[in-house]
Design an enzyme around this catalytic site. Structure first.
Site, PDB file in Angstrom:
ATOM      1  N   VAL A   8       0.829  -1.200   0.000  1.00  0.00           N
ATOM      2  CA  VAL A   8       0.000   0.000   0.000  1.00  0.00           C
ATOM      3  C   VAL A   8       0.866   1.253   0.000  1.00  0.00           C
ATOM      4  O   VAL A   8       0.595   2.212  -0.726  1.00  0.00           O
ATOM      5  CB  VAL A   8      -0.933   0.001   1.237  1.00  0.00           C
ATOM      6  N   GLU A   9       1.904   1.241   0.808  1.00  0.00           N
ATOM      7  CA  GLU A   9       2.737   2.427   0.981  1.00  0.00           C
ATOM      8  C   GLU A   9       3.542   2.776  -0.271  1.00  0.00           C
ATOM      9  O   GLU A   9       3.567   3.923  -0.707  1.00  0.00           O
ATOM     10  CB  GLU A   9       3.705   2.220   2.159  1.00  0.00           C
TER      11      GLU A   9
END
Length: 530
Positions: A145-146
């Site tokens: 996600v990051e």
């Protein structure tokens, strides 16, 4: 004894060994049936009593037979199977917001495969660290996600690395950033700091991992304010009930959607690349500064591969003040250690002798040789910035100045250089454009000329051409203009030139920026935050 009694006694005597064998067989079968993968962890406990009985029974029969060893716990086929077996967030992943993102990932199988392949370099280490801290293995999916598991990822908010630390947070958690090195991109340092930070946030939010993740993204203060607002209104204070920034409201469901997908990727028609459940790299102490191209040669790998495992270094050489270690692929670690031990100290870093010329100063010399002023001062034991014409300086010079071509993603339009062309007698815009493989309209725009304008001999024109290679690690960054922004302020923030921003976005120097306007920037992540 009658004949009948004799026959009955004989039959019973014949049956006795068979009955004993059958009884032993039933008892042993109950204890030694191979457990399934799901039952393996409970195997030792469930069969403890049974094992003791088995050993006693065998001893009664014959003391020569030793007890059989317990079957070893099963090894995972790959790292994804290991993750799937240990995911614990599945119970909190049931929500409509999660399902929407789940559908997106499921229809972008190619993206999932590509990012999973990139994750293969680092995820084993992250899982090991999570398990050592008794933290949920689900958090190994957070870099999906990051940063899409890109250690060189860089955001419009100046967040960098797998775990996307912004400069202020990095400073708060003790991550080093300097001209030579950015610990936010160091796989070991950033992972350690991220897990420390997540643990601290989790304690702050009483073990609620959804609030913890929201705080990691938006900040603990933002989450606490949302909780206080809901308490005043008598509303629930769980993640789904809070009014949080839009990005954060998608951030947590993204991770939960990934948890569901990695629990059973086949059910989403997603095929993950094989990633062995084993270490991908070894940490080798270098004992001091070393040229990265030299290190790659010693290890028998490419410079790109070395940077992929050691993305924290901003330059062609490790930092003089450390960290003094390199991550080397496990299959090359022994070779690197042997070769490094045999390398003479003088060959660790290449040096260039530079003779000071008229007009030189430390700033111009440092810029020309792509080195910082402090290093020139240190290596030459300079007590002041005064230089003499003819004075010789030792300049650290890398054996490969631009080794990072293959690590640049999505930068086809960014590798451009500005050059100056002096108009000659008889030149026309169309001829100049044709010679340099550009259009007349581009020449007009780049030089702010009027349509039909005449050019004169001696006049200088700016021409943008494709560069042979970027100077560092470049990432495409989408930036939204904010109130008070200007081209010069944006250029200064990301260490860019205003002319570059104008060219990349096809806008004129006199154009006004509007809040919310989208700009495309190509940022060298090794220089942006210095």
């Amino acid at each position: 004894m009658t004949t009948t009694d004799t026959l009955t006694w004989g039959l019973n005597l014949a049956r006795a060994p068979r009955l004993l064998i059958i009884s032993l067989g039933v008892l042993l079968t109950a204890c030694v049936s191979q457990p399934s993968r799901q039952q393996a962890v409970d195997y030792r406990a469930s069969c403890a009593t049974c094992t003791a009985d088995r050993q006693l029974t065998v001893v009664r029969k014959t003391k020569a037979v030793a007890p059989e060893p317990l079957p070893s716990l099963p090894e995972y086929q790959d790292v994804w199977e290991r993750i799937a077996a240990k995911l614990s967030f599945t119970d909190i992943a049931r929500h409509a917001r999660v399902e929407k993102l789940e559908d997106w990932y499921a229809t972008h199988g190619h993206y999932m495969t590509k990012v999973s392949d990139r994750a293969g370099h680092y995820i084993y280490h992250i899982i090991e660290q999570l398990e050592a801290r008794d933290m949920p293995v689900d958090l190994a999916l957070l870099p999906f996600v990051e940063s899409a598991y890109d250690p060189f990822a860089y955001s419009h908010g100046r967040a960098a690395g797998l775990w996307q630390f912004i400069p202020n947070t990095a400073k708060y958690v003790g991550i080093e950033q300097n001209w030579w090195y950015d610990g936010r991109r160091d796989v070991l340092v950033a992972t350690d700091a991220a897990l420390d930070y997540l643990s601290s946030l989790n304690q702050r939010f009483d073990g609620d991992w959804m609030l913890t993740l929201a705080a990691y993204n938006a900040g603990a203060g933002t989450v606490n304010k949302a909780i206080r607002r809901n308490k005043k209104k008598g509303r629930p204070t769980d993640f789904w009930s809070l009014d949080l920034p839009r990005e954060t409201e998608r951030y947590v469901p993204k991770l939960l959607a990934l948890v569901k997908i990695f629990r059973n990727p086949a059910s989403y028609n997603i095929t993950l690349p094989h990633v062995e459940d084993a270490p991908r790299f070894a940490k080798i102490n270098t004992g001091g500064q070393i040229d990265l191209a030299k290190a790659a040669s010693l290890a028998g790998i490419t410079v790109e591969e070395l940077y992929r495992y050691n993305p924290g270094f901003n330059r062609w050489v490790t930092a003089p003040d450390g960290p003094h270690y390199l991550l080397i692929p496990t299959s090359n670690a022994a070779q690197f250690q042997t070769q490094l031990a045999a390398l003479p100290e003088k060959q660790r870093v290449r040096w260039t002798r530079y003779k000071v010329a008229k007009g030189d100063n430390l700033i111009s010399i440092a810029k020309r040789h792509h080195v910082d002023i402090a290093s020139i001062r240190r290596f030459n034991e300079l007590n002041s910035d005064m230089l003499r014409i003819g004075q010789e300086l030792l300049i650290p010079g890398g054996s490969q100045s631009a080794p990072l071509d293959n690590l640049n993603r999505g930068v086809a339009s960014s590798g451009r250089q500005q050059r100056k062309y002096t108009v000659r007698r008889g030149d026309t815009l169309s001829e100049i454009a044709k010679t340099h493989s550009v259009s007349v309209n581009q020449l007009i725009r780049w030089n702010r000329l009027d349509q039909g304008a005449l050019i004169k001999p001696g006049q200088q024109l700016s021409i943008w051409t494709n560069a042979s290679a970027p100077s560092g690690i470049v990432r495409k960054v989408g930036y939204k203009v904010r109130n008070g922004d200007s081209l010069s302020a944006i250029a200064s923030r990301f260490k860019l030139k205003v002319a570059d921003i104008l060219e990349w976005n096809g806008i004129g120097r006199s154009s006004y920026l509007q809040p919310g306007q989208s700009l495309t920037l190509y940022v060298d992540v090794t220089r942006a935050d210095l």
